[in-house]
Design a protein around this motif. Structure first.
Motif, PDB file in Angstrom:
ATOM      1  N   PHE A  26       0.836  -1.198   0.000  1.00  0.00           N
ATOM      2  CA  PHE A  26       0.000   0.000   0.000  1.00  0.00           C
ATOM      3  C   PHE A  26       0.872   1.250   0.000  1.00  0.00           C
ATOM      4  CE2 PHE A  26      -2.047   3.459   2.270  1.00  0.00           C
ATOM      5  CZ  PHE A  26      -3.226   3.591   1.572  1.00  0.00           C
ATOM      6  N   ASN A  27       1.869   1.274   0.881  1.00  0.00           N
ATOM      7  CA  ASN A  27       2.739   2.455   0.978  1.00  0.00           C
ATOM      8  C   ASN A  27       3.482   2.719  -0.326  1.00  0.00           C
ATOM      9  OD1 ASN A  27       1.966   2.939   3.567  1.00  0.00           O
ATOM     10  ND2 ASN A  27       3.859   2.257   4.517  1.00  0.00           N
ATOM     11  N   GLU A  28       3.978   1.668  -0.944  1.00  0.00           N
ATOM     12  CA  GLU A  28       4.702   1.833  -2.209  1.00  0.00           C
ATOM     13  C   GLU A  28       3.781   2.379  -3.294  1.00  0.00           C
ATOM     14  OE1 GLU A  28       7.987  -1.767  -1.604  1.00  0.00           O
ATOM     15  OE2 GLU A  28       6.059  -2.191  -2.559  1.00  0.00           O
ATOM     16  N   ALA A  29       2.570   1.838  -3.358  1.00  0.00           N
ATOM     17  CA  ALA A  29       1.606   2.317  -4.353  1.00  0.00           C
ATOM     18  C   ALA A  29       1.254   3.780  -4.087  1.00  0.00           C
ATOM     19  CB  ALA A  29       0.344   1.454  -4.332  1.00  0.00           C
ATOM     20  N   CYS A  30       1.063   4.091  -2.830  1.00  0.00           N
ATOM     21  CA  CYS A  30       0.723   5.462  -2.442  1.00  0.00           C
ATOM     22  C   CYS A  30       1.842   6.427  -2.842  1.00  0.00           C
ATOM     23  CB  CYS A  30       0.470   5.505  -0.941  1.00  0.00           C
ATOM     24  SG  CYS A  30      -0.222   7.057  -0.354  1.00  0.00           S
ATOM     25  N   GLU A  31       3.064   6.061  -2.551  1.00  0.00           N
ATOM     26  CA  GLU A  31       4.205   6.920  -2.895  1.00  0.00           C
ATOM     27  C   GLU A  31       4.357   7.061  -4.407  1.00  0.00           C
ATOM     28  OE1 GLU A  31       6.104   8.971  -1.056  1.00  0.00           O
ATOM     29  OE2 GLU A  31       4.648   8.396   0.465  1.00  0.00           O
ATOM     30  N   ARG A  32       4.158   5.974  -5.125  1.00  0.00           N
ATOM     31  CA  ARG A  32       4.284   6.028  -6.585  1.00  0.00           C
ATOM     32  C   ARG A  32       3.202   6.929  -7.179  1.00  0.00           C
ATOM     33  NH1 ARG A  32       2.742   2.696 -10.836  1.00  0.00           N
ATOM     34  NH2 ARG A  32       1.758   1.198  -9.442  1.00  0.00           N
ATOM     35  N   PHE A  33       1.990   6.836  -6.643  1.00  0.00           N
ATOM     36  CA  PHE A  33       0.897   7.685  -7.127  1.00  0.00           C
ATOM     37  C   PHE A  33       1.192   9.152  -6.820  1.00  0.00           C
ATOM     38  CE2 PHE A  33      -3.458   9.485  -6.861  1.00  0.00           C
ATOM     39  CZ  PHE A  33      -3.875   9.195  -8.153  1.00  0.00           C
ATOM     40  N   LYS A  34       1.656   9.420  -5.599  1.00  0.00           N
ATOM     41  CA  LYS A  34       1.990  10.805  -5.234  1.00  0.00           C
ATOM     42  C   LYS A  34       3.125  11.342  -6.104  1.00  0.00           C
ATOM     43  CE  LYS A  34       2.139  10.089  -0.659  1.00  0.00           C
ATOM     44  NZ  LYS A  34       2.320  10.389   0.773  1.00  0.00           N
ATOM     45  N   ASP A  35       4.080  10.486  -6.435  1.00  0.00           N
ATOM     46  CA  ASP A  35       5.177  10.907  -7.317  1.00  0.00           C
ATOM     47  C   ASP A  35       4.647  11.327  -8.688  1.00  0.00           C
ATOM     48  OD1 ASP A  35       7.165  10.567  -5.431  1.00  0.00           O
ATOM     49  OD2 ASP A  35       7.769   8.583  -6.163  1.00  0.00           O
ATOM     50  N   LEU A  36       3.700  10.557  -9.211  1.00  0.00           N
ATOM     51  CA  LEU A  36       3.105  10.921 -10.503  1.00  0.00           C
ATOM     52  C   LEU A  36       2.418  12.284 -10.415  1.00  0.00           C
ATOM     53  CD1 LEU A  36       1.530   7.538 -11.681  1.00  0.00           C
ATOM     54  CD2 LEU A  36       3.421   8.769 -12.766  1.00  0.00           C
ATOM     55  N   LEU A  37       1.696  12.505  -9.329  1.00  0.00           N
ATOM     56  CA  LEU A  37       1.008  13.791  -9.154  1.00  0.00           C
ATOM     57  C   LEU A  37       2.014  14.936  -9.035  1.00  0.00           C
ATOM     58  CD1 LEU A  37      -1.775  12.710  -6.632  1.00  0.00           C
ATOM     59  CD2 LEU A  37      -2.054  13.177  -9.078  1.00  0.00           C
ATOM     60  N   ARG A  38       3.114  14.687  -8.334  1.00  0.00           N
ATOM     61  CA  ARG A  38       4.146  15.727  -8.182  1.00  0.00           C
ATOM     62  C   ARG A  38       4.840  16.033  -9.509  1.00  0.00           C
ATOM     63  NH1 ARG A  38       4.967  13.561  -2.755  1.00  0.00           N
ATOM     64  NH2 ARG A  38       6.212  11.870  -3.581  1.00  0.00           N
ATOM     65  N   GLN A  39       4.997  15.015 -10.334  1.00  0.00           N
ATOM     66  CA  GLN A  39       5.654  15.218 -11.628  1.00  0.00           C
ATOM     67  C   GLN A  39       4.819  16.089 -12.562  1.00  0.00           C
ATOM     68  OE1 GLN A  39       7.142  11.636 -13.600  1.00  0.00           O
ATOM     69  NE2 GLN A  39       7.216  10.633 -11.600  1.00  0.00           N
ATOM     70  N   CYS A  40       3.531  16.136 -12.301  1.00  0.00           N
ATOM     71  CA  CYS A  40       2.625  16.885 -13.174  1.00  0.00           C
ATOM     72  C   CYS A  40       1.704  17.751 -12.312  1.00  0.00           C
ATOM     73  CB  CYS A  40       1.820  15.911 -14.028  1.00  0.00           C
ATOM     74  SG  CYS A  40       0.871  16.687 -15.334  1.00  0.00           S
ATOM     75  N   PRO A  41       2.259  18.804 -11.699  1.00  0.00           N
ATOM     76  CA  PRO A  41       1.471  19.600 -10.754  1.00  0.00           C
ATOM     77  C   PRO A  41       0.258  20.295 -11.380  1.00  0.00           C
ATOM     78  CG  PRO A  41       3.591  20.642 -11.205  1.00  0.00           C
ATOM     79  CD  PRO A  41       3.611  19.299 -11.866  1.00  0.00           C
ATOM     80  N   HIS A  42       0.239  20.432 -12.661  1.00  0.00           N
ATOM     81  CA  HIS A  42      -0.887  21.082 -13.343  1.00  0.00           C
ATOM     82  C   HIS A  42      -1.779  20.047 -14.038  1.00  0.00           C
ATOM     83  CE1 HIS A  42       2.583  20.771 -15.940  1.00  0.00           C
ATOM     84  NE2 HIS A  42       1.764  20.682 -16.951  1.00  0.00           N
TER      85      HIS A  42
END
Length: 123
Positions: A26-42
């Motif tokens: 769960f934590n890994e998936a959560c971090e990976r998803f947050k990373d995607l969101l951070r890579q594309c802030p707009h």
């Protein structure tokens, strides 16, 4: 910073099509998803859409855990509550890992003592 439209489109698709990997916690998936969101802030996705995408991308066990923590359907909660539940689940998982590591450390220490004792008696 200039962001080419093609990169935005690519990252938006990555976010939209996000899925938890079979061997991913769960934590890994959560971090990976947050990373995607951070890579594309707009990215333009609402908080509710992000939560819906993340929840539906999780394996059934992690979905059940979120539902259980929510006392019902996770997605029926307001986004702030959903984020709080995710944060709590992340902390619980971290504590479980720390506890497991502590147990393993104790076992290794016992094994080391046993090995030292055997070496002393084998002389």
């Amino acid at each position: 910073q200039f962001f080419p439209p093609s990169k935005t489109t690519y990252l938006r698709n990555e976010i939209t099509n996000f899925l938890q990997k079979s061997n991913e916690t769960f934590n890994e998936a959560c971090e990976r998803f947050k990373d995607l969101l951070r890579q594309c802030p707009h990215h333009g996705f609402s908080e509710l859409h992000q939560l819906d995408t993340f929840y539906n991308a999780l394996n059934p066990n992690d979905q059940d855990a979120l539902d259980s923590s929510a006392g019902g359907n996770f997605l029926d909660k307001i986004p702030r509550e959903c984020l709080s539940i995710i944060e709590s689940k992340s902390k619980v998982n971290i504590h479980e890992v720390e506890s497991l590591m502590s147990e393993q450390t104790q076992m290794l220490h016992s094994l080391l003592l046993l090995t030292q004792t055997l070496l002393i008696f084998s002389r």
